[in-house]
Write a protein that holds these residues in place. Structure first.
Motif, PDB file in Angstrom:
ATOM      1  N   GLN A 180      27.920   4.406 -29.327  1.00 32.24           N
ATOM      2  CA  GLN A 180      28.214   3.175 -28.591  1.00 32.24           C
ATOM      3  C   GLN A 180      29.551   3.224 -27.868  1.00 32.24           C
ATOM      4  OE1 GLN A 180      27.077  -0.340 -31.323  1.00 32.24           O
ATOM      5  NE2 GLN A 180      26.991  -1.116 -29.220  1.00 32.24           N
ATOM      6  N   SER A 183      28.380   4.602 -24.596  1.00 30.31           N
ATOM      7  CA  SER A 183      27.550   3.679 -23.810  1.00 30.31           C
ATOM      8  C   SER A 183      28.362   2.477 -23.337  1.00 30.31           C
ATOM      9  CB  SER A 183      26.343   3.224 -24.628  1.00 30.31           C
ATOM     10  OG  SER A 183      26.719   2.537 -25.803  1.00 30.31           O
ATOM     11  N   SER A 263      23.208   1.397 -22.595  1.00 28.22           N
ATOM     12  CA  SER A 263      22.798   2.565 -21.807  1.00 28.22           C
ATOM     13  C   SER A 263      21.867   2.160 -20.677  1.00 28.22           C
ATOM     14  CB  SER A 263      22.112   3.594 -22.716  1.00 28.22           C
ATOM     15  OG  SER A 263      22.988   4.040 -23.726  1.00 28.22           O
TER      16      SER A 263
END
Length: 337
Positions: A180, A183, A263
């Motif tokens: 994360q 992303s 994403s």
């Protein structure tokens, strides 16, 4: 008078950019913070840096804002004066709507607020709104991007659940928390690529109006740097009210779902900016992706009441910002006459 109006437009445009930053900071980091992949302050710092970098990666969206929403072709100084008041009023209308929705904690679109402001002020000033371009580059992407975000996020989340169906929960969760950070950075880069360019476009529009820039010259470097800095500072100041809505009120996210939502949103933003030159809403994109990954649990896992309120804010943004900008134009124009 023209010099004073241009200075006012630049100052207001950068103010709008700053409010865009704190209004939309949640877009990039709410999911990462809610899943504890990043601390709030680290997430804001990362988002600010990536916003700045993203803002310098292209100008196609800025050129769309400057040339494809309202035609401010002027033949004399009086028309140039009116055109500058149009840009000024558009910014005031957009900032006002941004602040209202920020106060209410609603993740509305700063992009659509600005476009609505340009349309409303342009009509009030009797300039030509390029409705074909508005439909092709604003309305259609406004409808399509949330559908794409929801659908792709839903499909990718199903694939992730199948691939990791036999994986141990602990290591898998830690892995997605680490993923994360990437992303979220990608999402922040896309936010800068999209939203900072809209401010560049407004400043460029004002410069074109008074003949201080030519379309073939492109956007001046100082405009790019100023817009990038303003949105980064706004992002670092944070948007805690909206962050709570995106990160917790729509659905309780886990790291895998946060990673997929970010994403997919980043990809949609890149394609719209670099491929289609369309100024889409980062707010709509990430919100619809969050709904998409949430729906893979079960449809009832998504708090559809909150989603309905967000959708209402989306629908109202362009007309309300247009109305505020039109009223501002009439007021400012009457004072400056």
């Amino acid at each position: 008078m023209e010099i004073a109006l241009v200075v006012a437009v630049v100052a207001l445009a950068l103010t709008f950019d700053y409010t865009n930053g704190f209004h939309d900071a949640a877009n990039a980091i709410a999911t990462s913070v809610s899943t504890r992949a990043l601390t709030p302050r680290a997430a804001l710092l990362m988002a600010a840096v990536m916003n700045f970098v993203g803002a310098l990666l292209g100008t196609s969206v800025a050129e769309t804002i400057a040339t494809s929403i309202v035609s401010l072709d002027v033949s004399d100084s009086a028309h140039a004066h009116t055109a500058l008041v149009v840009v000024l009023a558009a910014l005031i209308g957009a900032i006002a709507w941004n602040l209202i929705t920020w106060w209410l904690g609603m993740p509305s679109s700063s992009s659509h607020a600005l476009i609505g402001g340009l349309v409303g002020a342009g009509l009030a000033g009797s300039f030509v709104v390029q409705w074909g371009e508005v439909v092709d580059k604003v309305v259609i992407p406004m409808v399509v991007s949330p559908i794409v975000g929801f659908s792709f996020a839903f499909g990718l989340m199903i694939a992730v659940l199948w691939i990791f169906r036999n994986a141990r929960p602990g290591p898998t969760t830690r892995g997605f928390r680490l993923a994360q950070t990437v992303s979220a950075a990608a999402m922040a880069l896309g936010h800068g690529l999209q939203d900072a360019q809209k401010t560049m476009g407004v400043i460029f529009l004002a410069l074109l109006t008074v003949g201080w820039a030519q379309p073939e010259d492109g956007i001046p470097l100082w405009v790019k740097l100023a817009a990038a800095a303003a949105i980064s500072l706004g992002t670092y100041s944070g948007g805690w009210r909206i962050m709570r809505t995106l990160g917790r009120k729509i659905i309780d996210l886990d790291p895998a779902r946060g990673f997929v939502a970010e994403s997919v949103s980043a990809v949609v933003l890149y394609v719209m900016a670099m491929g289609l030159h369309a100024p889409v809403s980062t707010t709509q994109t990430i919100t619809s992706a969050i709904m998409g990954v949430g729906a893979t649990k079960r449809l009832s896992a998504v708090r559809w009441g909150v989603a309905k309120n967000i959708a209402i804010a989306w629908v109202l943004t362009i007309p309300m910002a247009a109305l505020m900008a039109a009223l501002t134009f009439w007021l400012v124009h009457s004072v400056l006459l």
